[in-house]
Write a protein that holds these residues in place. Structure first.
Motif, PDB file in Angstrom:
ATOM      1  N   VAL A 104     -39.488  41.560  20.086  1.00 16.37           N
ATOM      2  CA  VAL A 104     -38.684  41.547  18.851  1.00 16.37           C
ATOM      3  C   VAL A 104     -37.325  40.899  19.134  1.00 16.37           C
ATOM      4  N   ARG A 105     -36.934  39.974  18.250  1.00 13.48           N
ATOM      5  CA  ARG A 105     -35.609  39.352  18.401  1.00 13.48           C
ATOM      6  C   ARG A 105     -34.633  39.805  17.330  1.00 13.48           C
ATOM      7  N   SER A 106     -35.170  40.222  16.191  1.00 16.95           N
ATOM      8  CA  SER A 106     -34.244  40.756  15.187  1.00 16.95           C
ATOM      9  C   SER A 106     -34.883  41.909  14.418  1.00 16.95           C
ATOM     10  N   VAL A 107     -33.999  42.830  14.043  1.00 14.20           N
ATOM     11  CA  VAL A 107     -34.423  44.083  13.396  1.00 14.20           C
ATOM     12  C   VAL A 107     -33.664  44.223  12.083  1.00 14.20           C
ATOM     13  N   MET A 199     -39.146  43.604  13.332  1.00 11.87           N
ATOM     14  CA  MET A 199     -39.198  45.064  13.277  1.00 11.87           C
ATOM     15  C   MET A 199     -38.286  45.568  12.147  1.00 11.87           C
ATOM     16  N   GLY A 200     -38.776  46.563  11.422  1.00 13.49           N
ATOM     17  CA  GLY A 200     -37.952  47.209  10.405  1.00 13.49           C
ATOM     18  C   GLY A 200     -37.739  48.666  10.794  1.00 13.49           C
ATOM     19  N   VAL A 201     -36.501  49.134  10.656  1.00 16.13           N
ATOM     20  CA  VAL A 201     -36.201  50.531  10.984  1.00 16.13           C
ATOM     21  C   VAL A 201     -35.678  51.210   9.724  1.00 16.13           C
ATOM     22  N   THR A 202     -36.253  52.353   9.419  1.00 11.82           N
ATOM     23  CA  THR A 202     -35.750  53.138   8.290  1.00 11.82           C
ATOM     24  C   THR A 202     -35.523  54.577   8.743  1.00 11.82           C
ATOM     25  N   GLY A 203     -34.831  55.321   7.908  1.00  7.75           N
ATOM     26  CA  GLY A 203     -34.783  56.766   8.104  1.00  7.75           C
ATOM     27  C   GLY A 203     -35.924  57.361   7.292  1.00  7.75           C
ATOM     28  N   ALA A 204     -35.808  58.619   6.977  1.00  5.50           N
ATOM     29  CA  ALA A 204     -36.760  59.270   6.062  1.00  5.50           C
ATOM     30  C   ALA A 204     -35.992  60.413   5.406  1.00  5.50           C
ATOM     31  N   CYS A 226     -37.692  46.607   4.411  1.00  2.00           N
ATOM     32  CA  CYS A 226     -37.656  46.897   5.867  1.00  2.00           C
ATOM     33  C   CYS A 226     -39.005  47.444   6.343  1.00  2.00           C
ATOM     34  N   SER A 227     -39.668  48.193   5.467  1.00  2.00           N
ATOM     35  CA  SER A 227     -40.885  48.863   5.913  1.00  2.00           C
ATOM     36  C   SER A 227     -42.142  48.063   5.631  1.00  2.00           C
ATOM     37  N   HIS A 233     -42.958  48.825  11.830  1.00  4.21           N
ATOM     38  CA  HIS A 233     -42.044  49.711  11.094  1.00  4.21           C
ATOM     39  C   HIS A 233     -41.815  50.978  11.914  1.00  4.21           C
ATOM     40  N   VAL A 234     -40.546  51.282  12.159  1.00  5.83           N
ATOM     41  CA  VAL A 234     -40.188  52.524  12.854  1.00  5.83           C
ATOM     42  C   VAL A 234     -39.353  53.372  11.907  1.00  5.83           C
ATOM     43  N   ALA A 235     -39.798  54.595  11.682  1.00  8.58           N
ATOM     44  CA  ALA A 235     -39.007  55.537  10.873  1.00  8.58           C
ATOM     45  C   ALA A 235     -38.445  56.599  11.818  1.00  8.58           C
TER      46      ALA A 235
END
Ligand code: SF4
Length: 470
Positions: A104-107, A199-204, A226-227, A233-235
């Protein structure tokens, strides 16, 4: 005094003296208050809705192990992966390792206070990975290289002309301070990031146990992008975010929206239950959920304070708090500010360093009145204070003062003598002009306030005169 406490006192004094900042916060909170008043009136029975939310969260926290295991099982059944992170470092390392392994190079990230808590951006950037905050407020504070000011409205402390200047400096060619146009500029920047991120990162906002799904709520739709666009996808969520059933969202979502911003319901409410399946044309190939403990199990084991884990991070207690309104979010020096931050931070980052935050409160109770899950925040502030005193963490002068007070208050004549001596000292300080100077023993009070005129007679003397008894 801890380093964090010294910084807090200095920052709080500076921010409290910053009239411009206080005016911006005042206006923001005024708009918020009006919106929330209208929002609550839309409920048939706001108090019943609060009570229901409290019950849902209480049930979830009381059976946290059970619901978390159910959530994990269902996520795995759908091909997702669950990582249990004991510490903030474990969580950020997991995500950074995953990103490095996948090239991954950008998130792209949607707003997540837990990602702030684990310092995820630092961990990713240290591996050479570019991180884009995609919530507009977070995008703005990221450009300013500062943390969010508020857990719901991260750029609450800025005017549109400050934001226009920032965009001009960082993005170039911006000749407007119109909010719509500024938003469009940010949108253009972020669109490119959405389409290129791996890569996408979210909360929940909630982890729904019976669905094995995460529930996310945003006003900008950025969490959906993001998701769904990046291939991973990482939550990331604190373990306390679990709720038992999907039907609980029928109460929690509108209550969170109303307490957070006064909206009847937030614009985008999304349930995500795993990676893309064979029959779906889009969505991520990998879906990971990081369940963060980072001190929460300790709080769960504390029968006095475990109810703090009911918090749904609506931010209402910050807006209601006269201390937050005066000093703002940055002065706290912690990820979570305001009353909930003052209660929570000593548990997450150590009582020794952060006990002072629980003393930064007038205990007016406004926070408990607005909390949609009815957390008794003033009680927990008091419990933190008690714990700090019991652990010997308060300054010697304060301990000596309270020791003297305790000794004097236990006896009528001692109270009289100490009261007389204190009145005499205060009068002397006023007469000699010492009040407010470095020689004044009450200087921490008098350097910013006028010492009130000392009355000619004490309360005891007046009482005796009127009632004839001491
Ligand atoms: S403590 Fe209550 S009011 Fe404060 S953020 Fe949490 S849920 Fe909202």
């Amino acid at each position: 005094m801890s380093a964090a406490s010294e910084t807090f006192l200095r920052e709080a004094a500076e921010k409290a003296a910053d009239g411009e900042l206080r005016e911006i916060v005042r206006k923001g909170v005024e708009h918020y208050d009006a919106a929330v008043r209208r929002g609550r009136a839309r409920f048939l029975d706001w108090e019943a809705a609060r009570e229901r939310c409290r019950e849902i969260k209480r049930e979830a926290i009381d059976r946290l192990d059970l619901y978390l295991e159910e959530f994990e099982r269902r996520v795995k059944e759908r091909g997702g992966q669950v990582f249990w992170a004991e510490t903030a470092e474990d969580a950020s390392r997991y995500v950074a390792d995953l990103a490095a392994r996948a090239g991954v190079r950008s998130v792209v990230k949607s707003k997540s206070m837990v990602s702030e808590e684990i310092r995820l951006n630092v961990a990713l950037e240290s591996r050479g990975i570019k991180v884009w905050e995609t919530d507009l407020g977070e995008f703005i504070v990221q450009l300013r290289e500062e943390p969010p000011f508020h857990i719901v409205t991260p750029a609450m402390h800025l005017t549109r002309s400050q934001i226009a200047d920032l965009f001009r400096e960082k993005l170039g060619g911006v000749a407007t301070d119109d909010p719509g146009e500024l938003t469009a500029i940010a949108r253009r920047e972020l669109r490119r990031a959405f389409f290129s991120a791996e890569m996408g990162v979210t909360g929940a906002n909630f982890l729904v146990a019976d669905l094995g799904a995460i529930a996310i709520t945003t006003n900008e739709g950025n969490a959906r992008l993001c998701s769904s666009l990046p291939r991973i996808h990482v939550a990331i969520a604190g373990i306390e975010k679990v709720i038992p059933r999907a039907e609980d969202l029928a109460t929690l979502w509108p209550v969170l929206a109303t307490a957070g911003t006064g909206q009847p319901i937030t614009c985008y409410n999304t349930l995500i239950a795993g990676p893309r399946t064979a029959s779906e044309p889009d969505g991520p190939e990998e879906f990971h959920v990081v369940l963060l403990d980072n001190g929460r199990s300790r709080l769960l084991a504390d029968p006095e304070q475990r109810e703090v884990l009911r918090c749904i991070r609506c931010g209402a207690c910050l807006n209601a708090c006269p201390v937050f309104r005066t000093i703002g979010g940055h002065a706290y020096g912690a990820i979570y500010s305001g009353p909930i931050g003052s209660v929570l931070t000593p548990h997450l980052r150590g009582l020794g360093e952060f006990q002072h935050l629980s003393f930064a409160s007038s205990l007016c109770g406004a926070c408990a009145e607005v909390c949609p899950v009815k957390i008794d925040l003033p009680l927990h502030l008091l419990q933190n204070r008690r714990n700090a005193v019991a652990a010997g963490l308060r300054p010697t002068r304060e301990r000596a003062g309270f020791g003297l007070w305790q000794w004097a208050a236990a006896s009528g004549w001692r109270f009289g003598v100490v009261g007389w001596a204190a009145r005499a000292a205060a009068k002397m300080a006023q007469k000699t002009g010492l009040a407010g100077t470095v020689l004044d023993p009450a200087r921490s009070w008098t350097k910013r306030r006028e010492m009130p005129e000392i009355p000619a007679q004490s309360f005891r003397a007046l009482w005796r005169k009127k009632h004839g008894a001491g």
